[in-house]
Scaffold this motif. Structure first.
Motif, PDB file in Angstrom:
ATOM      1  N   GLY B 336       0.827  -1.204   0.000  1.00  0.00           N
ATOM      2  CA  GLY B 336       0.000   0.000   0.000  1.00  0.00           C
ATOM      3  C   GLY B 336       0.863   1.256   0.000  1.00  0.00           C
ATOM      4  N   ASP B 337       0.239   2.391  -0.383  1.00  0.00           N
ATOM      5  CA  ASP B 337       0.983   3.653  -0.512  1.00  0.00           C
ATOM      6  C   ASP B 337       1.662   4.094   0.777  1.00  0.00           C
ATOM      7  OD1 ASP B 337       0.335   3.926  -3.135  1.00  0.00           O
ATOM      8  OD2 ASP B 337      -1.363   5.270  -2.793  1.00  0.00           O
ATOM      9  N   HIS B 358       1.264  14.410   6.494  1.00  0.00           N
ATOM     10  CA  HIS B 358       1.520  15.359   5.416  1.00  0.00           C
ATOM     11  C   HIS B 358       1.624  14.654   4.069  1.00  0.00           C
ATOM     12  CE1 HIS B 358       3.177  18.903   8.053  1.00  0.00           C
ATOM     13  NE2 HIS B 358       2.003  18.443   8.457  1.00  0.00           N
ATOM     14  N   TYR B 359       2.268  13.502   4.074  1.00  0.00           N
ATOM     15  CA  TYR B 359       2.417  12.776   2.806  1.00  0.00           C
ATOM     16  C   TYR B 359       1.067  12.247   2.326  1.00  0.00           C
ATOM     17  CZ  TYR B 359       4.193   9.841  -0.883  1.00  0.00           C
ATOM     18  OH  TYR B 359       4.407   9.281  -2.114  1.00  0.00           O
ATOM     19  N   GLU B 360       0.252  11.833   3.278  1.00  0.00           N
ATOM     20  CA  GLU B 360      -1.086  11.347   2.937  1.00  0.00           C
ATOM     21  C   GLU B 360      -1.898  12.469   2.268  1.00  0.00           C
ATOM     22  OE1 GLU B 360      -2.888   9.585   6.332  1.00  0.00           O
ATOM     23  OE2 GLU B 360      -4.474   8.597   5.165  1.00  0.00           O
ATOM     24  N   ARG B 361      -1.781  13.660   2.822  1.00  0.00           N
ATOM     25  CA  ARG B 361      -2.488  14.807   2.240  1.00  0.00           C
ATOM     26  C   ARG B 361      -1.962  15.113   0.836  1.00  0.00           C
ATOM     27  NH1 ARG B 361      -5.372  18.649   5.740  1.00  0.00           N
ATOM     28  NH2 ARG B 361      -4.937  20.136   4.082  1.00  0.00           N
ATOM     29  N   TYR B 362      -0.646  14.977   0.699  1.00  0.00           N
ATOM     30  CA  TYR B 362      -0.040  15.202  -0.616  1.00  0.00           C
ATOM     31  C   TYR B 362      -0.622  14.220  -1.644  1.00  0.00           C
ATOM     32  CZ  TYR B 362       3.484  14.805  -4.293  1.00  0.00           C
ATOM     33  OH  TYR B 362       4.111  14.725  -5.503  1.00  0.00           O
ATOM     34  N   LEU B 363      -0.670  12.936  -1.252  1.00  0.00           N
ATOM     35  CA  LEU B 363      -1.233  11.936  -2.174  1.00  0.00           C
ATOM     36  C   LEU B 363      -2.701  12.240  -2.470  1.00  0.00           C
ATOM     37  CD1 LEU B 363       0.257   8.555  -0.869  1.00  0.00           C
ATOM     38  CD2 LEU B 363       1.014   9.926  -2.830  1.00  0.00           C
ATOM     39  N   SER B 365      -4.062  15.016  -2.530  1.00  0.00           N
ATOM     40  CA  SER B 365      -4.225  16.233  -3.322  1.00  0.00           C
ATOM     41  C   SER B 365      -4.344  15.909  -4.814  1.00  0.00           C
ATOM     42  CB  SER B 365      -3.054  17.201  -3.072  1.00  0.00           C
ATOM     43  OG  SER B 365      -1.871  16.688  -3.638  1.00  0.00           O
ATOM     44  N   PHE B 366      -3.770  14.794  -5.245  1.00  0.00           N
ATOM     45  CA  PHE B 366      -3.914  14.410  -6.665  1.00  0.00           C
ATOM     46  C   PHE B 366      -5.357  14.058  -6.965  1.00  0.00           C
ATOM     47  CE2 PHE B 366       0.570  13.789  -5.955  1.00  0.00           C
ATOM     48  CZ  PHE B 366       1.123  14.275  -7.135  1.00  0.00           C
ATOM     49  N   GLU B 367      -5.925  13.283  -6.045  1.00  0.00           N
ATOM     50  CA  GLU B 367      -7.317  12.869  -6.210  1.00  0.00           C
ATOM     51  C   GLU B 367      -8.225  14.090  -6.200  1.00  0.00           C
ATOM     52  OE1 GLU B 367     -10.135   9.721  -3.974  1.00  0.00           O
ATOM     53  OE2 GLU B 367      -7.968   9.411  -3.815  1.00  0.00           O
ATOM     54  N   ALA B 368      -7.966  15.006  -5.261  1.00  0.00           N
ATOM     55  CA  ALA B 368      -8.779  16.217  -5.151  1.00  0.00           C
ATOM     56  C   ALA B 368      -8.686  17.026  -6.451  1.00  0.00           C
ATOM     57  CB  ALA B 368      -8.300  17.063  -3.969  1.00  0.00           C
ATOM     58  N   ALA B 369      -7.466  17.089  -7.018  1.00  0.00           N
ATOM     59  CA  ALA B 369      -7.274  17.851  -8.254  1.00  0.00           C
ATOM     60  C   ALA B 369      -8.064  17.225  -9.391  1.00  0.00           C
ATOM     61  CB  ALA B 369      -5.791  17.883  -8.603  1.00  0.00           C
ATOM     62  N   GLU B 370      -8.045  15.868  -9.435  1.00  0.00           N
ATOM     63  CA  GLU B 370      -8.810  15.202 -10.497  1.00  0.00           C
ATOM     64  C   GLU B 370     -10.291  15.499 -10.401  1.00  0.00           C
ATOM     65  OE1 GLU B 370      -7.817  11.043 -10.376  1.00  0.00           O
ATOM     66  OE2 GLU B 370      -5.696  11.566 -10.656  1.00  0.00           O
ATOM     67  N   TRP B 371     -10.809  15.477  -9.185  1.00  0.00           N
ATOM     68  CA  TRP B 371     -12.245  15.725  -9.002  1.00  0.00           C
ATOM     69  C   TRP B 371     -12.576  17.195  -9.265  1.00  0.00           C
ATOM     70  CZ3 TRP B 371     -15.742  12.188  -9.133  1.00  0.00           C
ATOM     71  CH2 TRP B 371     -15.403  10.885  -8.734  1.00  0.00           C
ATOM     72  N   GLY B 372     -11.577  18.055  -9.014  1.00  0.00           N
ATOM     73  CA  GLY B 372     -11.811  19.489  -9.156  1.00  0.00           C
ATOM     74  C   GLY B 372     -12.047  19.920 -10.590  1.00  0.00           C
ATOM     75  N   HIS B 373     -11.528  19.095 -11.560  1.00  0.00           N
ATOM     76  CA  HIS B 373     -11.631  19.550 -12.956  1.00  0.00           C
ATOM     77  C   HIS B 373     -12.762  18.874 -13.701  1.00  0.00           C
ATOM     78  CE1 HIS B 373      -8.193  22.160 -13.005  1.00  0.00           C
ATOM     79  NE2 HIS B 373      -7.577  21.288 -12.240  1.00  0.00           N
TER      80      HIS B 373
END
Lengths: 335, 373
Positions: B336-337, B358-363, B365-373
Motif C-alpha cells: 500500500g501507498d 503530510h504525505y497522505e495529504r499530498y497523495l 491532493s492528486f485525487e482532489a485535483a482530479e475531481w476538481g476539474h
C-alpha cells in the motif's frame, strides 16, 4: 525523597529495573567488580550475578551485536558504552541492526535495548572522551534518543528507557555525575513520559532550548538575564528523538525568539533541525531568526582549549542579545 | 608476483578435509563420523537427494524470475546445496539460525514458505519471513554482522538453561570482518552454544579467498580457543555428520565450534554479477566434476536406490516447488501507498506521524485535483 548524586540516581534506576524484570541484563566494559569507570553500575554484579551484569571483552560492536541476539530471545539488554568516543565501533550494529530490525521484520522482532552513553566535555579528559555524538543517532530512524539533565530524570528516564520496546540511546552528561539532587525513587508512575520536553524555567521574552549538561548552564544564563530585565524561558528537551515540538512551539509562539544551545558541533546538528522546524511551524511568530550557540565545527579540542569550544553562560547570553536585537558580539558584522 | 590466493600449491587449495562421500560416489568410512549417520538409511539418503534437487530447482526458478523482471535481485546458491542441506538437516526445530542472504537451502530445511523466500527480493517487503515461525532470522546483508547475533542468542540460551544452539552461517569473505572475529572472542569467553558454519565458496564477489586469508579458514578458530573442522562442503553426508557432532558438543555444554565447508559458488555472486570478468572458466569445469548432487546420485545408483520412480518423484517435487514459488511471486500483493511508514517504532512517534499525515495529504491532493476539474 532521597538526596543523591546524578551517578547514584542512574545506579538506583538500573537496580529497580533489574529487580522488576529478570530479563534485564547489563553488558559493558569494566561494569562488574569495578562498577564501571564512573561507578554507575556499582555493586550491581555483586547483587545480581555475573550472568546479569556482564563484563564484556573490549569490543563495542560485539557488545551491541550480542545484545541484539539476546533481544531476539526476549531479553532487555542495557549496553554501557564506556565513553562517547568509543561508540563508533558499534555504529554499524546500532544503525544497521538495532534501529532497523523491527522495521525489517515487519514488527516481529523487537529490540528493547537501552544504550547508555556518558557524553560531553568539560572534565578535562583525554582525546575521544568528551564527544557529543547524539546527532548521528537522531538522524537514524528506529532509535529513540534521550539526554538527561538532573538526578530525578536520570533515575526515572533510565527505567522508562529500559521499559520501552524501542531501542533507546540514553545520553548521560558525565560532567554532572557528581551533581546532587532530590530523587523520589518511586516517581515512575506519575513521571513525565520519556519523549516529552519540560519547561525548566518559565519566561516570556526568549526561548532557550537545550539538553544534558547545558541545562544547568542555561538556568544560570536565565538568572543572569533576569538581573538584566530579560525573561528567558528554558526548555530541557529531554527527548532528542522524537523532539517534542509542541512544547517548544508553544514557547516560541509566546516569546517570538529562539536560541538553541548544545555542545555538539553546529553543522548538521540538532540546533539546525530545531531552528528549521520551528521556522516552518511558527514563522510568523518569530521576531528574529533562530540563533544557535554550539560547539565549533572542529574535532573535540585538547583539554586546555575546551573552554573556547563549549558554550558557556556568556556565549549563551550573547545569543540571547542577538535574538533581542541588542548589541552583541556580531553587531556590525556584514554577513 | 602472483595475485593473492592464486598459488595452486598453497594451503587454501589443500584438499585435506573430512570426506565421507567421494566425488565419484564412493562411500568413505570414518570411525569418528559414521556414528553420526547411523539413522541415514536408504529413505533418508533419498530425502537428502530430493532436498538438494529441490533447492537447486528453486534457485534456478528464482534466477529465471529475476531475468524475467519479476525479482529485483537473487543470490544463487548453485553448487552449495550439500553444505546447506547437510547442515540444515542436522538442526533441531528449536535451534536458531542467523544466516547471510545466500542460505535459502537452509531456509528450505527450516520449512520456509516459498513465497516468503522471495518477498524481499521482489522488493515488496523489508524482509521475507517471520523469524519466530521457522527459528531463523531474516537474511543478513551486512557481511558478518549476524555472527554476533548468533553469539548473543546462544549466550541467552545458556542463561535460560536451554540446550538450543544458535548457528551462524557466513562466507569466506565475512571472515575478514571484525564482527566475525569479535563473535569468536565472545563465543569462546562465554562458552556460548553457537556453531560458526563458514561456507568457503572460494569467492567474495570478485575476490578470491586468498585475498581474505593466507592460511586455511578453519585454522583461525583454534586461535580463539574454538574447536574447528574442515569438511568437504560438496559432500552432504560429511556436512550432516560434522554439523551433528558440533551441535551435540554445544548442547552438552562444550561451547562453540567452527566448521569450514569447502565448496564452490558455481554461479554469480548475485544476478547482477558477471563472473566471466574475474575467473577462469576451467575452474568452474573443475568444480562441476565435484558436483554435490551428482555424487549423491552416484551413491544412490550404486546402492540400487535411484530407480526411475525416485527420479520422477524428485523431479515432480522440484517442479511443484518451483511452480509454487513462481505463482507466489507473480500473485504477491503490491504494498500500500503508506505501508512504508509502518513498524519503524513499536509505539507512537509524533514526528513520524506528522510526516505520514503530510504525505497522505499530498497523495490525496492528486485525487482532489482530479475531481476538481
Amino acid at each position: 525523597m532521597t538526596t543523591m548524586t546524578f551517578g547514584r540516581a542512574i545506579n538506583t534506576g538500573l537496580r529497580k529495573a533489574m529487580e522488576n524484570d529478570p530479563r534485564v541484563v547489563i553488558i559493558g566494559e569494566d561494569i562488574g567488580a569495578l562498577g564501571g569507570v564512573f561507578r554507575i553500575t556499582d555493586e550491581l554484579q555483586k547483587d545480581f550475578g555475573a550472568h546479569r551484569v556482564i563484563d564484556a571483552p573490549l569490543a563495542e560492536s560485539a557488545i551491541l551485536g550480542t545484545a541484539v541476539g539476546m533481544a531476539y530471545r526476549g531479553y532487555r539488554p542495557v549496553c554501557e558504552i564506556q565513553f562517547d568516543g568509543f561508540i563508533y565501533p558499534a555504529f554499524d550494529q546500532i544503525v544497521s541492526q538495532v534501529a532497523k530490525l523491527h522495521y525489517r521484520t515487519r514488527g516481529r522482532v523487537r529490540m528493547p535495548l537501552t544504550i547508555r552513553v556518558p557524553f560531553g566535555g568539560g572534565i578535562g579528559a583525554a582525546e575521544h572522551h568528551s564527544e557529543s555524538p547524539e546527532a548521528y543517532f537522531t538522524h537514524t530512524s528506529g532509535l529513540r534518543v534521550v539526554a538527561v539533565s538532573n538526578p530525578q530524570d536520570a533515575c526515572t528516564v533510565i527505567q522508562q528507557a529500559i521499559a520501552s520496546d524501542d531501542p533507546v540511546l540514553y545520553f548521560e552528561p558525565k560532567r554532572r555525575y557528581h551533581t546532587k539532587g532530590d530523587v523520589d525513587e518511586n516517581a515512575l508512575e506519575d513521571a513525565l513520559p520519556m519523549d516529552r520536553a519540560r519547561v525548566e524555567v518559565p519566561g516570556t521574552d526568549v526561548t532557550l532550548v537545550t539538553y544534558g549538561a547545558l541545562v544547568q548552564t542555561a538556568r544560570e544564563a536565565a538568572r543572569a538575564a533576569e538581573d538584566d530585565g530579560v525573561s528567558v524561558e528554558v526548555i530541557d528537551l529531554r527527548s532528542l528523538s522524537p523532539l517534542d515540538y509542541s512544547t517548544v512551539e508553544a514557547s516560541v509562539r509566546k516569546t517570538g525568539r529562539l536560541v538553541v544551545t548544545h555542545e555538539a558541533a553546529r553543522t548538521g546538528g540538532l540546533g539546525a533541525e530545531i531552528a528549521a522546524s520551528l521556522t516552518e511551524r511558527c514563522f510568523y511568530y518569530l521576531e528574529h531568526a533562530p540563533v544557535r550557540i554550539t560547539g565549533m565545527d572542529i574535532p573535540y579540542p585538547p583539554a586546555k582549549m575546551e573552554r573556547h569550544h563549549l558554550p558557556d553562560l556568556d556565549r549563551i547570553l550573547d545569543g540571547v542579545d542577538r535574538v533581542l536585537g541588542r548589541p552583541n558580539s556580531l553587531t556590525g558584522l556584514e554577513d | 608476483m602472483s595475485l593473492p590466493g592464486t598459488d595452486p600449491t598453497g594451503p587454501l587449495n589443500d584438499e585435506s578435509y573430512i570426506q565421507l562421500l567421494a566425488p565419484d560416489g564412493t562411500r568413505i568410512t570414518s570411525a569418528e563420523f559414521d556414528p553420526w549417520l547411523e539413522d541415514i538409511d536408504g529413505d533418508r539418503l533419498a530425502g537428502l537427494y530430493e532436498d538438494m534437487v529441490v533447492v537447486r530447482r528453486l534457485d534456478q526458478e528464482a534466477t529465471a524470475l529475476q531475468r524475467q523482471g519479476e525479482l529485483a535481485l537473487w543470490p544463487p546458491l548453485l553448487g552449495q546445496e550439500a553444505a546447506q542441506i547437510g547442515s540444515g538437516r542436522a538442526l533441531r526445530k528449536d535451534d536458531f539460525v542467523f544466516s547471510s542472504y545466500r542460505e535459502n537451502g537452509v531456509a528450505y530445511c527450516r520449512g520456509v514458505d516459498l513465497t516468503d523466500m522471495i518477498r524481499v527480493w521482489r522488493g515488496n517487503r523489508p524482509s521475507g519471513w517471520d523469524p519466530y515461525e521457522i527459528n531463523m532470522a531474516t537474511p543478513q546483508v551486512i557481511i558478518g554482522a549476524q555472527t554476533l547475533h548468533a553469539t548473543g542468542y546462544a549466550m541467552a540460551a545458556k542463561f535460560d538453561g536451554d540446550d538450543a544452539v544458535a548457528v551462524a552461517y557466513f562466507g569466506d569473505g565475512a571472515t575478514s570482518q571484525g564482527d566475525v572475529n569479535e563473535a569468536m572472542v565472545f563465543a569462546a569467553s562465554f562458552q556460548a552454544p553457537v556453531l560458526f558454519f563458514c561456507q568457503n565458496n572460494q569467492w567474495a564477489i570478485s575476490e578470491p579467498v586468498g585475498l581474505q586469508a593466507q592460511g586455511k579458514l578453519s585454522d583461525r578458530a583454534p586461535g580463539f580457543g574454538i574447536p574447528s573442522y574442515r569438511v568437504d562442503g560438496n559432500d552432504v553426508l560429511a556436512c550432516l555428520a560434522v554439523t551433528r557432532k558440533a551441535l551435540d558438543h554445544a548442547r552438552i555444554g562444550g561451547g562453540p565450534s567452527f566448521i569450514e565447508a569447502v565448496t564452490y559458488r558455481m554461479g554469480p555472486h548475485t544476478t547482477a554479477d558477471d563472473p566471466t570478468r574475474y575467473r577462469d572458466a576451467n575452474e568452474l569445469e573443475d568444480w562441476k566434476r565435484r558436483d554435490p548432487i551428482d555424487r549423491l546420485a552416484a551413491l544412490l545408483s550404486a546402492e540400487g536406490l535411484l530407480d526411475e520412480a525416485l527420479r520422477q518423484r524428485v523431479q515432480q517435487a522440484a517442479d511443484d516447488a518451483a511452480a509454487e514459488m513462481r505463482a507466489g511471486c507473480i500473485n504477491m500483493a503490491e504494498p500500500g501507498d503508506l505501508e512504508l511508514f509502518e513498524n519503524v517504532y513499536t509505539a507512537p512517534h509524533p514526528v513520524l506521524a506528522r510526516q505520514r499525515q503530510h504525505y497522505e495529504r499530498y497523495l490525496d491532493s492528486f485525487e482532489a485535483a482530479e475531481w476538481g476539474h
